[in-house]
Design a protein around this motif. Structure first.
Motif, PDB file in Angstrom:
ATOM      1  N   PHE A   1      31.499  10.023  28.191  1.00 59.39           N
ATOM      2  CA  PHE A   1      31.581   9.286  29.737  1.00 59.39           C
ATOM      3  C   PHE A   1      30.707   8.135  29.244  1.00 59.39           C
ATOM      4  CE2 PHE A   1      28.990   8.513  33.225  1.00 59.39           C
ATOM      5  CZ  PHE A   1      30.136   7.858  34.147  1.00 59.39           C
ATOM      6  N   GLU A   2      31.124   6.929  29.536  1.00 61.01           N
ATOM      7  CA  GLU A   2      30.359   5.689  29.420  1.00 61.01           C
ATOM      8  C   GLU A   2      30.478   5.002  30.575  1.00 61.01           C
ATOM      9  OE1 GLU A   2      29.845   2.023  26.113  1.00 61.01           O
ATOM     10  OE2 GLU A   2      31.827   3.085  26.132  1.00 61.01           O
ATOM     11  N   THR A   3      29.455   4.287  31.112  1.00 59.83           N
ATOM     12  CA  THR A   3      29.400   3.470  32.120  1.00 59.83           C
ATOM     13  C   THR A   3      28.463   2.350  31.928  1.00 59.83           C
ATOM     14  OG1 THR A   3      28.981   3.139  34.514  1.00 59.83           O
ATOM     15  CG2 THR A   3      27.635   4.574  33.246  1.00 59.83           C
ATOM     16  N   CYS A   4      28.800   1.087  32.200  1.00 60.92           N
ATOM     17  CA  CYS A   4      27.976   0.098  31.824  1.00 60.92           C
ATOM     18  C   CYS A   4      27.305  -0.796  33.202  1.00 60.92           C
ATOM     19  CB  CYS A   4      28.531  -0.967  30.973  1.00 60.92           C
ATOM     20  SG  CYS A   4      29.555  -0.268  29.369  1.00 60.92           S
ATOM     21  N   SER A   5      26.344  -1.388  32.879  1.00 59.47           N
ATOM     22  CA  SER A   5      25.894  -2.431  33.960  1.00 59.47           C
ATOM     23  C   SER A   5      25.541  -3.749  33.470  1.00 59.47           C
ATOM     24  CB  SER A   5      25.042  -1.953  34.822  1.00 59.47           C
ATOM     25  OG  SER A   5      23.681  -1.662  34.190  1.00 59.47           O
ATOM     26  N   TYR A   6      25.273  -4.777  34.169  1.00 60.08           N
ATOM     27  CA  TYR A   6      24.965  -6.067  33.436  1.00 60.08           C
ATOM     28  C   TYR A   6      23.532  -6.532  34.294  1.00 60.08           C
ATOM     29  CZ  TYR A   6      29.722  -6.478  31.842  1.00 60.08           C
ATOM     30  OH  TYR A   6      30.669  -6.361  31.046  1.00 60.08           O
ATOM     31  N   ASN A   7      22.897  -7.340  33.330  1.00 62.14           N
ATOM     32  CA  ASN A   7      21.492  -8.082  33.992  1.00 62.14           C
ATOM     33  C   ASN A   7      20.533  -7.109  34.640  1.00 62.14           C
ATOM     34  OD1 ASN A   7      22.430 -10.397  33.118  1.00 62.14           O
ATOM     35  ND2 ASN A   7      23.645 -10.837  34.788  1.00 62.14           N
ATOM     36  N   GLY A   8      20.380  -5.718  33.986  1.00 67.44           N
ATOM     37  CA  GLY A   8      19.450  -5.047  34.585  1.00 67.44           C
ATOM     38  C   GLY A   8      19.952  -4.134  35.625  1.00 67.44           C
ATOM     39  N   GLN A   9      21.081  -4.001  36.325  1.00 65.94           N
ATOM     40  CA  GLN A   9      21.686  -3.233  37.507  1.00 65.94           C
ATOM     41  C   GLN A   9      21.608  -1.783  37.144  1.00 65.94           C
ATOM     42  OE1 GLN A   9      22.904  -4.076  40.698  1.00 65.94           O
ATOM     43  NE2 GLN A   9      21.802  -6.062  40.354  1.00 65.94           N
ATOM     44  N   SER A  10      21.185  -1.111  37.895  1.00 68.41           N
ATOM     45  CA  SER A  10      21.191   0.155  37.648  1.00 68.41           C
ATOM     46  C   SER A  10      22.496   1.107  37.761  1.00 68.41           C
ATOM     47  CB  SER A  10      20.068   1.077  38.723  1.00 68.41           C
ATOM     48  OG  SER A  10      20.523   0.934  40.102  1.00 68.41           O
ATOM     49  N   MET A  11      22.296   2.401  37.196  1.00 68.02           N
ATOM     50  CA  MET A  11      23.654   3.123  37.209  1.00 68.02           C
ATOM     51  C   MET A  11      23.325   4.503  37.884  1.00 68.02           C
ATOM     52  SD  MET A  11      24.783   1.939  33.408  1.00 68.02           S
ATOM     53  CE  MET A  11      23.184   1.462  33.027  1.00 68.02           C
ATOM     54  N   ASN A  12      24.045   4.874  39.009  1.00 72.23           N
ATOM     55  CA  ASN A  12      24.001   5.842  39.637  1.00 72.23           C
ATOM     56  C   ASN A  12      24.876   7.159  39.255  1.00 72.23           C
ATOM     57  OD1 ASN A  12      23.846   7.179  43.213  1.00 72.23           O
ATOM     58  ND2 ASN A  12      22.610   7.858  41.535  1.00 72.23           N
ATOM     59  N   ILE A  13      24.491   8.041  38.796  1.00 75.12           N
ATOM     60  CA  ILE A  13      25.588   9.093  38.273  1.00 75.12           C
ATOM     61  C   ILE A  13      25.263  10.492  38.948  1.00 75.12           C
ATOM     62  CG2 ILE A  13      26.432  10.097  36.007  1.00 75.12           C
ATOM     63  CD1 ILE A  13      25.327   7.509  34.640  1.00 75.12           C
ATOM     64  N   ALA A  14      26.217  11.261  38.976  1.00 75.06           N
ATOM     65  CA  ALA A  14      26.264  12.620  39.647  1.00 75.06           C
ATOM     66  C   ALA A  14      26.742  13.395  38.468  1.00 75.06           C
ATOM     67  CB  ALA A  14      26.839  12.909  40.867  1.00 75.06           C
ATOM     68  N   ILE A  15      26.117  14.433  37.821  1.00 74.18           N
ATOM     69  CA  ILE A  15      26.551  15.375  36.774  1.00 74.18           C
ATOM     70  C   ILE A  15      26.436  16.818  37.204  1.00 74.18           C
ATOM     71  CG2 ILE A  15      25.880  16.103  34.535  1.00 74.18           C
ATOM     72  CD1 ILE A  15      24.520  13.486  34.014  1.00 74.18           C
ATOM     73  N   ASP A  16      27.787  17.323  37.124  1.00 74.33           N
ATOM     74  CA  ASP A  16      28.140  18.776  37.347  1.00 74.33           C
ATOM     75  C   ASP A  16      27.767  19.419  36.109  1.00 74.33           C
ATOM     76  OD1 ASP A  16      28.941  21.229  37.911  1.00 74.33           O
ATOM     77  OD2 ASP A  16      30.588  20.702  39.075  1.00 74.33           O
ATOM     78  N   LEU A  17      26.704  20.332  36.127  1.00 76.65           N
ATOM     79  CA  LEU A  17      26.441  21.259  35.012  1.00 76.65           C
ATOM     80  C   LEU A  17      26.480  22.680  35.120  1.00 76.65           C
ATOM     81  CD1 LEU A  17      22.956  19.703  34.118  1.00 76.65           C
ATOM     82  CD2 LEU A  17      24.973  19.273  32.981  1.00 76.65           C
ATOM     83  N   SER A  18      27.406  23.077  36.015  1.00 76.64           N
ATOM     84  CA  SER A  18      27.877  24.360  36.669  1.00 76.64           C
ATOM     85  C   SER A  18      28.280  25.210  35.214  1.00 76.64           C
ATOM     86  CB  SER A  18      28.889  24.443  37.602  1.00 76.64           C
ATOM     87  OG  SER A  18      30.218  23.551  36.997  1.00 76.64           O
ATOM     88  N   HIS A  19      28.662  24.555  34.263  1.00 75.95           N
ATOM     89  CA  HIS A  19      29.532  25.149  33.092  1.00 75.95           C
ATOM     90  C   HIS A  19      28.489  25.154  31.742  1.00 75.95           C
ATOM     91  CE1 HIS A  19      33.051  25.736  35.095  1.00 75.95           C
ATOM     92  NE2 HIS A  19      33.357  24.489  35.238  1.00 75.95           N
ATOM     93  N   LYS A  20      27.449  24.266  31.955  1.00 75.43           N
ATOM     94  CA  LYS A  20      26.499  24.181  30.876  1.00 75.43           C
ATOM     95  C   LYS A  20      25.393  23.361  31.385  1.00 75.43           C
ATOM     96  CE  LYS A  20      26.628  22.834  25.661  1.00 75.43           C
ATOM     97  NZ  LYS A  20      27.425  22.282  24.712  1.00 75.43           N
ATOM     98  N   ASN A  21      24.364  23.761  31.036  1.00 74.51           N
ATOM     99  CA  ASN A  21      22.898  23.280  31.553  1.00 74.51           C
ATOM    100  C   ASN A  21      22.160  22.413  30.561  1.00 74.51           C
ATOM    101  OD1 ASN A  21      21.753  24.951  29.669  1.00 74.51           O
ATOM    102  ND2 ASN A  21      20.276  25.764  31.118  1.00 74.51           N
ATOM    103  N   THR A  22      23.189  21.712  29.552  1.00 75.69           N
ATOM    104  CA  THR A  22      22.585  20.742  28.849  1.00 75.69           C
ATOM    105  C   THR A  22      23.355  19.387  28.566  1.00 75.69           C
ATOM    106  OG1 THR A  22      23.701  21.767  26.584  1.00 75.69           O
ATOM    107  CG2 THR A  22      21.080  22.444  27.485  1.00 75.69           C
ATOM    108  N   PHE A  23      22.893  18.378  28.477  1.00 75.27           N
ATOM    109  CA  PHE A  23      23.869  17.112  27.992  1.00 75.27           C
ATOM    110  C   PHE A  23      23.126  16.200  27.363  1.00 75.27           C
ATOM    111  CE2 PHE A  23      21.748  15.952  32.076  1.00 75.27           C
ATOM    112  CZ  PHE A  23      21.453  14.767  31.943  1.00 75.27           C
TER     113      PHE A  23
END
Length: 676
Positions: A400-422
């Motif tokens: 999975f990849e997401t990008c932003s410009y000029n220092g904008q933050s990126m808000n991501i929700a991650i479901d780890l119900s099948h694995k507790n590492t990423f």
């Protein structure tokens, strides 16, 4: 063996709570920061420049997220009240309401006069009492015990302002920016000029968020009979307003659904003709087959969506679908897709809370936005912000990849119900704040943070924590180009391991001191009282804990002072102290878990408050026999009065009394006290 050592062995050392070192919640700390008003002009915006101190704007947003946001959830989920805590924009997020001239000190972010503050403690209306009850249930604060000096704390300052708004009849804080400006104009210490400036600042910030990000946004709009002609006209106005925020790197598509679904505007059609297409979009009436609309938007996004863009699906509906099973299956398909989406739910109906099915909206994404007729015509920027940069859901075993410009933050929700590492990796230096509870963690309100050096993958392990984590990725301040973050469920050999977990926090009047081994201990930041850290009475549960610790310390001192400092009867005295501790803890802690033994109107709450007051009164008593008798009667009497307690709790009191009687038979001075 020394007397003190024996008591530590038998009775236990003073309680020291563990905490997470390096973690702070600035919404609970008193502040005294300043901003400049009218210090120069922002040429780009053309309005008097408001220079906030670093982090002040984020601190306000963090405070709202924690204190107001959790109240919203409580009203919606527990009380079933969608309307009261609805909040769409600027009145809470905007200018500091006590700012009149430069420099402006933010010791009270949301300002009330002492008289206005005292009025918040004299609530008489049903809605006002419900609000104070909710504040106690959600934040553990007994508002009647709060004093004006707590207004230097952001959290207390915000809550006081919310109560004040409720008393003035300005709840819910809904509507567009102009309607909230009218409210500001009616408040004693709300500066309308600064409000308007801050409103423009926030809108500009949201525009940058929308324009400096590759966005592919599909709107799925309800055109069924229940929407109504006037309601659908508002949908058109809303879509046109959203378009005004977008830049050349964003694309918008629209799917209309009722009994059938239709692609009104595709992602490849550009922005130039979007307004005319929306103006000519007819209200079709018919059923509410939401799944058909979502399916068409999903397929179009898979076919036409750009790989590098943030992909958003916005569902606009009253929430009542004509085919529930198909709707449920479609949502499951979208959330289980190999493509990650920012999902946004917007509910509307004839009124703000009637005719809106919150449960179906929450199934798509929570918390949903609820719009009234005013906000539809001129939506507040906060709603657009979620559409442009809401949390991107990630739950698949894929890159999975997401990008932003000029220092904008990126808000991501991650479901780890099948694995507790990423694994997480960034092309620029970045740092991540995360939370297991808040959907939008910030610098000032989170469960922790870690650094992601450029090109160095980090393997994140969440252990046994809840298997959903919300992260905000902030590129370094100097980042002026494109920052991309990659997340992968598979591990990278070169990755550095980072263990994360829910932050352990300290009580009132305590700070976390690092122990040097990765752990921390809570240390009292004010003078001890009766050998314990005094927790404010405005936190009833914490205050009761202080009262117990203070009583135990006082009893120990009384049992080991003077004639009792000899080794005679040491084990028996220590046993009595331990049994008093067991009895008090048993009643104070277990009553809530034994709700079947408690009357519905109390659930042990009144008992705990009586218990704290009684324990603190006992500290003033020198006669050990009177202490024993009063403690016994107050514990048993209060519990019985409220229908609380079980056989085990009453047995603990009897055991303590039995041990005291044995000590009484051996201690002549104690017998003399009892005789008098």
């Amino acid at each position: 063996m020394k007397l003190s050592s024996l008591f530590v062995m038998l009775y236990g050392a003073s309680a020291v709570d563990e905490c997470t070192p390096g973690w702070t919640d600035k919404t609970t700390e008193a502040i005294e920061e300043a901003i400049d008003l009218g210090n120069g002009t922002d040429a780009r915006l053309g309005w008097p420049y408001v220079k906030y101190t670093p982090g002040m704007y984020n601190l306000r947003k963090s405070t709202i997220t924690k204190y107001f946001g959790q109240l919203q959830n409580y009203y919606e989920y527990t009380l079933g009240d969608v309307k009261t805590m609805n909040e769409n924009g600027f009145l809470l997020k905007a200018a500091d309401t006590n700012c009149r001239k430069a420099p402006c000190y933010n010791s009270r972010i949301w300002y009330l006069t002492p008289t206005e503050f005292e009025a918040t403690k004299s609530v008489t209306s049903t809605e006002g009492k419900k609000l104070l009850m909710a504040i106690k249930a959600v934040h553990g604060i007994d508002w009647h015990q709060v004093t004006y000096d707590k207004m230097t704390t952001p959290g207390f300052s915000l809550l006081a302002y919310v109560i004040h708004l409720q008393q003035r009849g300005f709840m819910p804080i809904s509507g567009n920016n102009d309607s909230q400006l009218d409210i500001c104009d009616q408040l004693t210490y709300c500066d309308t000029t600064l409000f308007e400036n801050s409103s423009r600042f926030i809108r500009t910030d949201v525009e940058l968020s929308c324009q400096q990000r590759d966005n592919d946004i599909m709107f799925v709009v309800d055109s069924s009979g229940s929407v109504g002609s006037a309601g659908f006209a508002r949908v058109r106005n809303f879509l046109k307003e959203v378009k005004s925020y977008m830049g050349s790197t964003s694309r918008i598509g629209v799917v209309r659904f009722a009994t059938n679904s239709e692609l009104i505007w595709g992602l490849d059609d550009g922005l130039d003709g979007f307004t005319n297409a929306v103006t000519n979009m007819a209200w079709t009436m018919g059923g509410t087959y939401t799944a058909k609309g979502l399916d068409l938007a999903y397929d179009h996004m898979l076919l036409r969506g750009r790989r590098s863009a943030t992909k958003t699906i916005v569902l606009m509906t009253d929430g009542y679908t004509s085919n529930q099973s198909a709707y449920d299956a479609e949502i499951k398909k979208i959330k289980g897709s190999s493509v990650s989406f920012n999902l946004q739910a917007i509910g509307f109906g004839y009124t703000m809370n009637a005719n809106v099915n919150m449960e179906d909206l929450k199934e798509f994404n929570q918390p949903p936005q609820i719009l009234d007729s005013v906000t539809f015509d001129n939506p507040a920027s906060a709603i657009i912000q979620d559409i442009c940069a809401g949390a991107i859901g990630y739950q698949n075993i894929a890159d999975f990849e997401t990008c932003s410009y000029n220092g904008q933050s990126m808000n991501i929700a991650i479901d780890l119900s099948h694995k507790n590492t990423f694994t997480i990796e960034s092309n620029n230096n970045a740092y991540v704040v995360y939370s297991f509870s808040s959907q939008k963690p910030t610098d000032h309100f989170n469960d922790g943070q870690f650094v992601v050096p450029a090109g160095q993958p980090q393997e994140i392990k969440s252990g046994d924590e809840p298997q959903k984590i919300y992260i905000n990725v902030f590129p370094q301040d100097t980042a002026t180009d494109k920052t991309c973050v990659k997340i992968n469920s598979s591990l990278t050999r070169s990755a550095t391991t980072v263990n994360i977990g829910t932050a352990k926090t300290c009580h009132d009047n305590e700070t976390c001191q690092a122990n040097g081994d990765g752990t921390g201990s809570c240390v009292c930041s004010v003078p001890l009282e009766n050998g314990a850290c005094p927790y404010g009475s405005y936190y009833p549960a914490q205050h009761a804990l202080y009262a117990k610790r203070a009583l135990f310390n006082t009893l120990e001192a009384k049992m080991t002072s003077g004639a009792r400092s000899s080794v005679k009867n040491q084990p028996l005295r220590a046993r009595y102290l331990q049994r008093v501790k067991d009895a008090v803890n048993s009643f104070s802690s277990n009553i809530v878990s034994h709700k079947k033994h408690c009357k519905n109107n109390h659930n042990g709450e009144s008992h705990r408050q009586i218990d704290a007051a009684t324990l603190l009164d006992l500290i003033k008593e020198d006669n050990l026999c009177k202490i024993k008798s009063t403690l016994k009667n107050s514990l048993k009497g209060a519990a019985q009065a409220h229908g609380c307690g079980s056989a085990s709790e009453h047995k603990a009191v009897k055991r303590a009394e039995k041990t005291f009687n044995k000590l009484l038979a051996r201690d002549a001075e104690l017998r003399e006290q009892c005789n008098h």
